[in-house]
Design an enzyme around this catalytic site. Structure first.
Site, PDB file in Angstrom:
ATOM      1  NE  ARG A  89      -3.575  -2.277   2.704  1.00  0.00           N
ATOM      2  CZ  ARG A  89      -3.289  -3.474   3.225  1.00  0.00           C
ATOM      3  NH1 ARG A  89      -2.070  -3.696   3.716  1.00  0.00           N
ATOM      4  NH2 ARG A  89      -4.193  -4.429   3.274  1.00  0.00           N
ATOM      5  CE  LYS A 133      -7.704  -0.569   4.953  1.00  0.00           C
ATOM      6  NZ  LYS A 133      -8.300  -0.540   3.594  1.00  0.00           N
ATOM      7  CG  HIS A 188      -5.624   0.990  -3.195  1.00  0.00           C
ATOM      8  ND1 HIS A 188      -4.843   0.721  -2.093  1.00  0.00           N
ATOM      9  CD2 HIS A 188      -6.525  -0.030  -3.262  1.00  0.00           C
ATOM     10  CE1 HIS A 188      -5.245  -0.398  -1.515  1.00  0.00           C
ATOM     11  NE2 HIS A 188      -6.266  -0.878  -2.210  1.00  0.00           N
ATOM     12  CE1 TYR A 194      -6.784  -8.355  -7.636  1.00  0.00           C
ATOM     13  CE2 TYR A 194      -7.325  -9.228  -5.473  1.00  0.00           C
ATOM     14  CZ  TYR A 194      -6.964  -8.172  -6.277  1.00  0.00           C
ATOM     15  OH  TYR A 194      -6.769  -6.928  -5.724  1.00  0.00           O
TER      16      TYR A 194
END
Length: 361
Positions: free
Chosen positions: A207, A232, A300, A335
């Site tokens: 990130r 995060k 991002h 994904y």
């Protein structure tokens, strides 16, 4: 039985003293209201479901949020702390004057629906995720109030309302032409750190906050890994480096303009207090995107691009999550369509054991 007393101001005060229960009292405008409250309260005591609500009736949401931001938010990541301050302002402006006891499931559901119907300054509707975050903060506040602050509430009202669906995740990918233009633009910038940061993002899936906050001692070039002590989701992880990422980190660590004593990998100019903080690249990143016509592409999205490439490279979900830091396999579901396409190609290249030919009957 409850004792009813008329006060000098003309109101009625009901006082309940029952063995085994704390004394409770409340003042009402009329005697009938006092009698009704006393009857309901004594009935709850008899049935064993009584909750002393005086604390929740006195505490407004505005005051509760102030306490939450002072006691709970500071224990979270700085980015979360900052976002919760912004979310609390919205909740305070709409519901701040209500007491916690008055915030029913119906009232909060009405708030949810009204927020979802609102338009932002850009003319678009408030996103589902924005409202989900607001409700999540409100829900955790009630949980803390019940379990830690011992505020008298029957339950968390948000446990009984529907949360907005998170909506589809972003799936913005860079085309070959867009990637070529973007790489050329960031590499041409006067500060080479911009190009290094973008390159590392697409090579490692880290990130932006993880990259910009890196310290030199976290980068292990010998073993080709970056060790993140905080992320995060709160977990530490070790990110492996491709040879390309390793080469970029080597350039960054050997940056000839690095000030003496500065251990930030990507450093900015000193502030008014003389301290150096991470390189703030967002403004120039936005300018370059606008010039290239990539206004719908966020920094991002480089993380999404990186994870997509890991999946396309044949890594398993467990391996990808170890690199990206996703805590739940559910987060990697978006994904799976990429792996499906790869499997088709791999099936076509699978060694054939027989020469069976299908002929129509």
């Amino acid at each position: 039985m409850a004792t009813l007393v008329k006060t000098p101001s003309g109101t009625w005060k009901a006082v309940i003293r029952k063995t085994g229960w704390p004394t409770d009292s409340k003042t009402f405008r009329t005697k009938r209201d006092a009698e009704d409250w006393a009857r309901r309260t004594e009935d709850e005591m008899v049935r064993g479901v009584y909750i002393q609500r005086s604390s929740s009736e006195r505490l407004t949401l505005e005051s509760a949020l102030k306490r939450y931001l002072a006691e709970v938010s500071p224990t979270k990541a700085p980015k979360t702390h900052k976002s919760e301050n912004a979310t609390a302002k919205i909740l305070t402006s709409r519901l701040g004057k209500y007491s916690l006891a008055a915030l029913s499931a119906d009232l909060i559901a009405d708030y949810r629906d009204a927020r979802l119907a609102e338009q932002t300054r850009r003319g678009t509707k408030t996103s589902n995720n924005t409202v989900r975050l607001e409700l999540a903060l409100l829900s955790h506040l009630f949980t803390v109030a019940l379990k830690e602050w011992k505020i008298g509430l029957p339950s968390n009202p948000l446990s009984n309302i529907r949360k907005p669906s998170p909506g589809p995740g972003r799936d913005r990918r860079l085309s070959s032409e867009e990637e070529s233009l973007l790489v050329k633009a960031v590499n041409a910038h006067s500060n080479p750190m911009l190009g290094w940061i973008a390159h590392i993002a697409v090579e490692t899936s880290m990130r932006s906050s993880e990259i910009s906050g890196l310290r030199c001692q976290q980068v292990d070039l010998a073993n080709r890994v970056v060790r993140l002590s905080h992320s995060k989701n709160g977990d530490a992880r070790t990110v492996p480096l491709s040879q390309s990422a390793t080469d970029v980190f080597k350039l960054a660590l050997e940056n000839p303009v690095r000030p003496t004593g500065c251990n930030l990998v990507f450093f900015g100019e000193p502030g008014q207090d003389g301290k150096r903080r991470p390189y703030a690249f967002r403004k120039v990143w936005g300018k370059i995107k606008k010039e290239l016509g990539l206004v719908d592409f966020t920094f991002h999205d480089l993380r999404h691009e990186a994870i997509s490439r890991l999946v396309e490279g044949g890594l398993s979900d467990l391996e990808v999550s170890a690199i990206s830091g996703h805590k739940s396999m559910q987060m990697l579901k978006r994904y799976t369509h990429l792996r499906g396409r790869n499997l088709v190609t791999r099936l076509d290249n699978f060694p054939k054991r027989t020469n069976v030919q299908l002929t129509p009957e």
